[in-house]
Design an enzyme around this catalytic site. Structure first.
Site, mmCIF file in Angstrom:
data_model
loop_
_atom_site.group_PDB
_atom_site.id
_atom_site.type_symbol
_atom_site.label_atom_id
_atom_site.label_comp_id
_atom_site.label_asym_id
_atom_site.label_seq_id
_atom_site.Cartn_x
_atom_site.Cartn_y
_atom_site.Cartn_z
ATOM 1 N N ARG A 51 10.669 -3.522 17.801
ATOM 2 C CA ARG A 51 9.340 -3.372 18.392
ATOM 3 C C ARG A 51 8.604 -4.679 18.678
ATOM 4 O O ARG A 51 7.485 -4.661 19.186
ATOM 5 C CB ARG A 51 8.505 -2.434 17.524
ATOM 6 C CG ARG A 51 9.203 -1.064 17.449
ATOM 7 C CD ARG A 51 8.321 0.050 17.026
ATOM 8 N NE ARG A 51 7.028 0.083 17.662
ATOM 9 C CZ ARG A 51 6.006 0.776 17.189
ATOM 10 N NH1 ARG A 51 6.140 1.453 16.084
ATOM 11 N NH2 ARG A 51 4.851 0.777 17.818
ATOM 12 N N PRO A 105 8.346 -3.524 7.050
ATOM 13 C CA PRO A 105 8.739 -4.281 5.849
ATOM 14 C C PRO A 105 7.540 -4.706 4.991
ATOM 15 O O PRO A 105 6.611 -5.332 5.483
ATOM 16 C CB PRO A 105 9.466 -5.505 6.423
ATOM 17 C CG PRO A 105 9.898 -5.089 7.788
ATOM 18 C CD PRO A 105 8.830 -4.155 8.276
ATOM 19 N N GLU A 106 7.574 -4.311 3.726
ATOM 20 C CA GLU A 106 6.548 -4.708 2.772
ATOM 21 C C GLU A 106 7.200 -5.652 1.758
ATOM 22 O O GLU A 106 8.353 -6.040 1.936
ATOM 23 C CB GLU A 106 5.953 -3.466 2.096
ATOM 24 C CG GLU A 106 5.318 -2.506 3.099
ATOM 25 C CD GLU A 106 4.660 -1.292 2.447
ATOM 26 O OE1 GLU A 106 4.295 -1.361 1.256
ATOM 27 O OE2 GLU A 106 4.516 -0.268 3.131
ATOM 28 N N LYS A 116 4.244 -10.499 2.401
ATOM 29 C CA LYS A 116 5.218 -10.031 3.382
ATOM 30 C C LYS A 116 5.760 -11.174 4.237
ATOM 31 O O LYS A 116 6.413 -10.931 5.243
ATOM 32 C CB LYS A 116 4.570 -8.987 4.297
ATOM 33 C CG LYS A 116 3.943 -7.810 3.563
ATOM 34 C CD LYS A 116 3.260 -6.875 4.562
ATOM 35 C CE LYS A 116 2.345 -5.893 3.884
ATOM 36 N NZ LYS A 116 1.560 -5.105 4.839
ATOM 37 N N HIS A 169 18.783 -5.322 18.992
ATOM 38 C CA HIS A 169 17.458 -5.871 19.295
ATOM 39 C C HIS A 169 17.328 -7.326 18.853
ATOM 40 O O HIS A 169 16.302 -7.741 18.326
ATOM 41 C CB HIS A 169 16.376 -4.998 18.669
ATOM 42 C CG HIS A 169 16.494 -3.552 19.068
ATOM 43 N ND1 HIS A 169 16.214 -3.123 20.345
ATOM 44 C CD2 HIS A 169 16.905 -2.464 18.385
ATOM 45 C CE1 HIS A 169 16.431 -1.817 20.423
ATOM 46 N NE2 HIS A 169 16.860 -1.387 19.249
ATOM 47 N N ARG A 222 -5.069 3.763 7.911
ATOM 48 C CA ARG A 222 -3.663 4.142 7.849
ATOM 49 C C ARG A 222 -3.530 5.548 7.282
ATOM 50 O O ARG A 222 -4.417 6.032 6.588
ATOM 51 C CB ARG A 222 -2.883 3.170 6.960
ATOM 52 C CG ARG A 222 -3.044 1.713 7.317
ATOM 53 C CD ARG A 222 -2.410 1.364 8.645
ATOM 54 N NE ARG A 222 -0.992 1.712 8.690
ATOM 55 C CZ ARG A 222 -0.015 0.927 8.258
ATOM 56 N NH1 ARG A 222 -0.291 -0.252 7.760
ATOM 57 N NH2 ARG A 222 1.244 1.305 8.337
#
Ligand SMILES: [Zn+2]
Length: 265
Positions: free
Chosen positions: A112, A2-3, A59, A93, A250
């Site tokens: 995660r 998520p940005e 974020k 999750h 990245r």
């Protein structure tokens, strides 16, 4: 991951579902996401109170509980929110469930577990301590120019540096550079004033459009890089195969044909 656009979408979702309801409890199923607070303390602090308003910075999402108490949410790699009214609907999750009166629930889902939930007293203090830069959508062209002029390095690394400008991550940095035909490895010092201005406007355009599209891949324009970004992907502009390179730690995806490195005039 998520940005800014995804977090803005979460903020709007949160505002539409979870404000002004009495909190009766919090069910912490994975204490791993709690930062600086125990499950028991989280419940103690929230019980009987309401979420009053929310605020996004980069974020990060901050939810006001009372004058000196804010819930802090960071969505890590896979975090998201899910509100529901019936029992037994919790997503796979589920890490933390905020339980409201009448049994309504807000779930922080995070496959995660890189997401973070905490409680803080003051948002500005927190941003200062974390040395976060201004929110990308809150700065003007002058501030953007200053940031780019005062720092060295590949333009993509600068755009992704949360201490300089908060909100842009790997995906949207690639998208902004694709739109402006700038190679991600271009040194910021090589950008002309005009290129910097173009970059500024493209940044706002891409982030706002992504928010309008609810950061949903199905609604994102096909002329964007996003859907094709990855191995074997083709440039939506010229059809050539996209290339990748590691920049700022990245993986950058770009079209070597459309995004020229030389932007010096
Ligand atoms: Zn191309």
């Amino acid at each position: 991951m998520p940005e800014l656009p995804e977090v803005e979408v979460f903020k709007r979702y949160f505002d539409a579902t979870s404000l002004h309801q009495r909190i009766v409890g919090a069910d912490v199923r994975s204490a791993y996401v709690l930062k600086g607070i125990s499950a028991r303390e989280l419940v103690r602090q929230l019980k009987g109170r309401q979420f009053e308003s929310s605020k996004r910075h980069g974020k990060h999402l901050f939810v006001r509980v009372s004058e000196n108490l804010w819930l802090r949410l960071h969505f890590g790699m896979t975090g998201s929110l899910c509100y529901f009214k019936e029992e037994g609907k919790a997503p796979q999750h589920t890490r933390v469930v905020f339980v409201f009166e009448k049994g309504h629930r807000l779930v922080f889902d995070d496959q995660r577990k890189f997401g973070q939930i905490g409680l803080i007293e003051d948002v500005d203090d927190y941003l200062k301590k974390r040395a976060l830069g201004p929110d990308t959508l809150a700065i003007d062209l002058k501030q953007f120019e200053d940031i780019l002029k005062k720092h060295r390095g590949p333009v993509k690394s600068i755009l992704m540096n949360q201490r300089l400008i908060a909100g842009i991550g790997n995906i949207y940095a690639d998208e902004i550079l694709f739109r402006t035909c700038v190679h991600p490895a271009t040194q910021v010092s090589a950008l002309t004033n005009r290129a910097v201005a173009t970059l500024f406007h493209a940044t706002r355009h891409i982030l706002r459009k992504a928010i309008d599209a609810k950061a949903d891949l199905q609604r994102i324009p096909r002329s964007w890089l996003l859907a094709d970004r990855g191995k074997g992907g083709k440039c939506p502009r010229c059809g050539r195969e996209l290339k990748s390179a590691t920049i700022g730690g990245r993986t950058a995806w770009f079209c070597a044909h459309c995004q020229g490195r030389a932007v010096k005039s």
